[in-house]
Design a protein around this motif. Structure first.
Motif, PDB file in Angstrom:
ATOM      1  N   UNK A 267       0.797  -1.226   0.000  1.00  0.00           N
ATOM      2  CA  UNK A 267       0.000   0.000   0.000  1.00  0.00           C
ATOM      3  C   UNK A 267       0.832   1.280   0.000  1.00  0.00           C
ATOM      4  N   UNK A 268       2.112   1.193   0.339  1.00  0.00           N
ATOM      5  CA  UNK A 268       2.943   2.399   0.420  1.00  0.00           C
ATOM      6  C   UNK A 268       4.142   2.329  -0.531  1.00  0.00           C
ATOM      7  N   UNK A 269       4.914   1.237  -0.470  1.00  0.00           N
ATOM      8  CA  UNK A 269       6.158   1.180  -1.238  1.00  0.00           C
ATOM      9  C   UNK A 269       5.925   1.333  -2.740  1.00  0.00           C
ATOM     10  N   UNK A 270       4.990   0.571  -3.293  1.00  0.00           N
ATOM     11  CA  UNK A 270       4.723   0.656  -4.732  1.00  0.00           C
ATOM     12  C   UNK A 270       4.151   2.017  -5.119  1.00  0.00           C
ATOM     13  N   UNK A 271       3.142   2.566  -4.419  1.00  0.00           N
ATOM     14  CA  UNK A 271       2.642   3.898  -4.770  1.00  0.00           C
ATOM     15  C   UNK A 271       3.687   5.008  -4.650  1.00  0.00           C
ATOM     16  N   UNK A 272       4.592   4.907  -3.664  1.00  0.00           N
ATOM     17  CA  UNK A 272       5.623   5.941  -3.515  1.00  0.00           C
ATOM     18  C   UNK A 272       6.517   5.990  -4.749  1.00  0.00           C
ATOM     19  N   UNK A 273       6.861   4.822  -5.300  1.00  0.00           N
ATOM     20  CA  UNK A 273       7.636   4.800  -6.533  1.00  0.00           C
ATOM     21  C   UNK A 273       6.921   5.523  -7.660  1.00  0.00           C
ATOM     22  N   UNK A 274       5.600   5.358  -7.734  1.00  0.00           N
ATOM     23  CA  UNK A 274       4.807   6.042  -8.758  1.00  0.00           C
ATOM     24  C   UNK A 274       4.799   7.551  -8.506  1.00  0.00           C
ATOM     25  N   UNK A 275       4.629   7.962  -7.265  1.00  0.00           N
ATOM     26  CA  UNK A 275       4.580   9.386  -6.944  1.00  0.00           C
ATOM     27  C   UNK A 275       5.886  10.091  -7.296  1.00  0.00           C
ATOM     28  N   UNK A 276       6.998   9.389  -7.169  1.00  0.00           N
ATOM     29  CA  UNK A 276       8.298  10.002  -7.437  1.00  0.00           C
ATOM     30  C   UNK A 276       8.506  10.246  -8.933  1.00  0.00           C
ATOM     31  N   UNK A 277       8.188   9.241  -9.746  1.00  0.00           N
ATOM     32  CA  UNK A 277       8.469   9.366 -11.189  1.00  0.00           C
ATOM     33  C   UNK A 277       7.271   9.885 -11.981  1.00  0.00           C
ATOM     34  N   UNK A 278       6.090   9.963 -11.368  1.00  0.00           N
ATOM     35  CA  UNK A 278       4.924  10.515 -12.046  1.00  0.00           C
ATOM     36  C   UNK A 278       3.987   9.469 -12.601  1.00  0.00           C
ATOM     37  N   UNK A 279       4.504   8.525 -13.365  1.00  0.00           N
ATOM     38  CA  UNK A 279       3.689   7.439 -13.922  1.00  0.00           C
ATOM     39  C   UNK A 279       4.620   6.302 -14.319  1.00  0.00           C
ATOM     40  N   UNK A 280       4.161   5.078 -14.121  1.00  0.00           N
ATOM     41  CA  UNK A 280       4.953   3.905 -14.501  1.00  0.00           C
ATOM     42  C   UNK A 280       4.059   2.903 -15.202  1.00  0.00           C
ATOM     43  N   UNK A 281       4.656   2.153 -16.118  1.00  0.00           N
ATOM     44  CA  UNK A 281       3.903   1.131 -16.848  1.00  0.00           C
ATOM     45  C   UNK A 281       3.925  -0.172 -16.061  1.00  0.00           C
ATOM     46  N   UNK A 282       2.779  -0.840 -16.030  1.00  0.00           N
ATOM     47  CA  UNK A 282       2.671  -2.141 -15.370  1.00  0.00           C
ATOM     48  C   UNK A 282       2.080  -3.133 -16.368  1.00  0.00           C
ATOM     49  N   UNK A 283       2.700  -4.290 -16.460  1.00  0.00           N
ATOM     50  CA  UNK A 283       2.224  -5.352 -17.346  1.00  0.00           C
ATOM     51  C   UNK A 283       1.313  -6.260 -16.527  1.00  0.00           C
TER      52      UNK A 283
END
Length: 344
Positions: A267-283
């Protein structure tokens, strides 16, 4: 993200870097976890909150760092793989080892089973829904079942963690510590905690770089590299604190750390990565089978903990067998024997 500016990027060097930084992660996490445990005891927190929040967040810092550095390096799939692989390891291996090293069967409580375990299953579902929404509403052109996780979507699991913190805060408000807490040097404990964070940050950055380089050398998909090597290294702190707590007779803290750590990771680690870079692709074709395995592993642990509120020796070996089956499946996927994980 090279493993070292002055080292050649050969498989042997990268392997040695992984071994060295894994030891550093263990060392830094030991400082962090001991400080967090002493501070939690000093402030008189309940055992379940101490395990599921304070110690769990501390022992989850390697996973958080791995996601952040993987996102910054453009290999977010590796970071997600590390989180999912670590989560599977945590729910199958750590409780089993904790029960085996304890003097008797590992005792649990209704608070752990009905609050921590059930909320963790909700966390798994919330992350799967977030991935699905990314595929539906922010698809990636030219890639089937791939989507962009944006900052608004990342807010969904983060808001759920806020609810989790609120529930834990309610428990703290109702808790009577009975004493003023342990006599510890607050300044020293906070300084040791900060030092542990710095060591972990440096070590995890080098770990992600070395694994990324090895993956390119041997053609290992980023997700599978994260779910094996990175996940194993970052799970060491959780193993250390849970086994140590179980050996000391603190079974509730031991199990609370496992479930609380996984809840924080998802709930925190994965969303924080997104917040830092703006948007990430997930397969989603890669993530969905792994999240399905994580769900089955969580249900298995929940069922075993609920029976008599104990984890017996026989049940511990059953959990270890399930993890070996999981590793065997990953090997089969890597060798192409099975094809459930549809990597690009």
């Amino acid at each position: 993200m090279s493993p070292g500016a002055f080292l050649p990027e050969t498989p042997l060097v990268n392997g040695l870097v992984i071994v060295v930084v894994t030891g550093l992660i263990w060392l830094g996490s030991g400082w962090l976890e001991e400080s967090a445990e002493h501070l939690a005891a000093y402030y008189g927190l309940p055992a379940v909150v101490q395990g599921s929040i304070v110690v769990a967040v501390g022992s989850s810092f390697p996973e958080l760092a791995s996601v952040v550095f993987a996102a910054l390096a453009g290999v977010f799939d590796m970071g997600v793989g590390a989180i999912v692989g670590s989560a599977v390891f945590n729910v199958l291996v750590i409780p089993a080892l904790s029960a085996l090293v304890s003097d008797d069967d590992l005792e649990t409580s209704r608070a752990v089973v009905y609050k921590e375990a059930q909320f963790y299953m909700i966390a798994v579902s919330a992350l799967v829904i977030t991935f699905a929404l990314a595929v539906i509403y922010v698809p990636v052109d030219g890639r089937a079942l791939a989507g962009q996780i944006t900052r608004p979507l990342a807010a969904i699991p983060l808001l759920l963690y806020v609810l989790y913190l609120f529930i834990q805060w309610q428990d703290v408000s109702d808790h009577d510590a009975g004493t003023t807490g342990e006599e510890v040097s607050i300044g020293f404990e906070w300084a040791r905690l900060a030092a542990g964070l710095v060591v972990i940050l440096v070590a995890v950055e080098q770990l992600v770089g070395a694994v990324e380089s090895l993956g390119h050398t041997f053609g290992v998909p980023e997700f599978l590299a994260g779910i094996t090597i990175v996940a194993a290294a970052t799970s060491l702190p959780d193993t250390l604190v849970s086994v140590r707590s179980a050996k000391a007779g603190k079974s509730v803290t031991s199990l609370g750390n496992v479930l609380g750590s996984n809840t924080f990771d998802l709930l925190v680690a994965i969303p924080v990565g997104v917040l830092i870079v703006g948007a990430v692709a997930i397969d989603f074709a890669v993530a969905a089978p792994m999240m399905g395995v994580l769900t089955l592993a969580t249900v298995l642990l929940f069922a075993l903990l609920r029976t008599d509120l104990l984890l017996t020796t026989y049940e511990s070996y059953l959990l270890l067998a399930a993890y070996l089956l999981f590793v065997g499946w990953l090997v089969a996927e890597t060798l192409g024997v099975t094809d459930l994980i549809r990597t690009a």
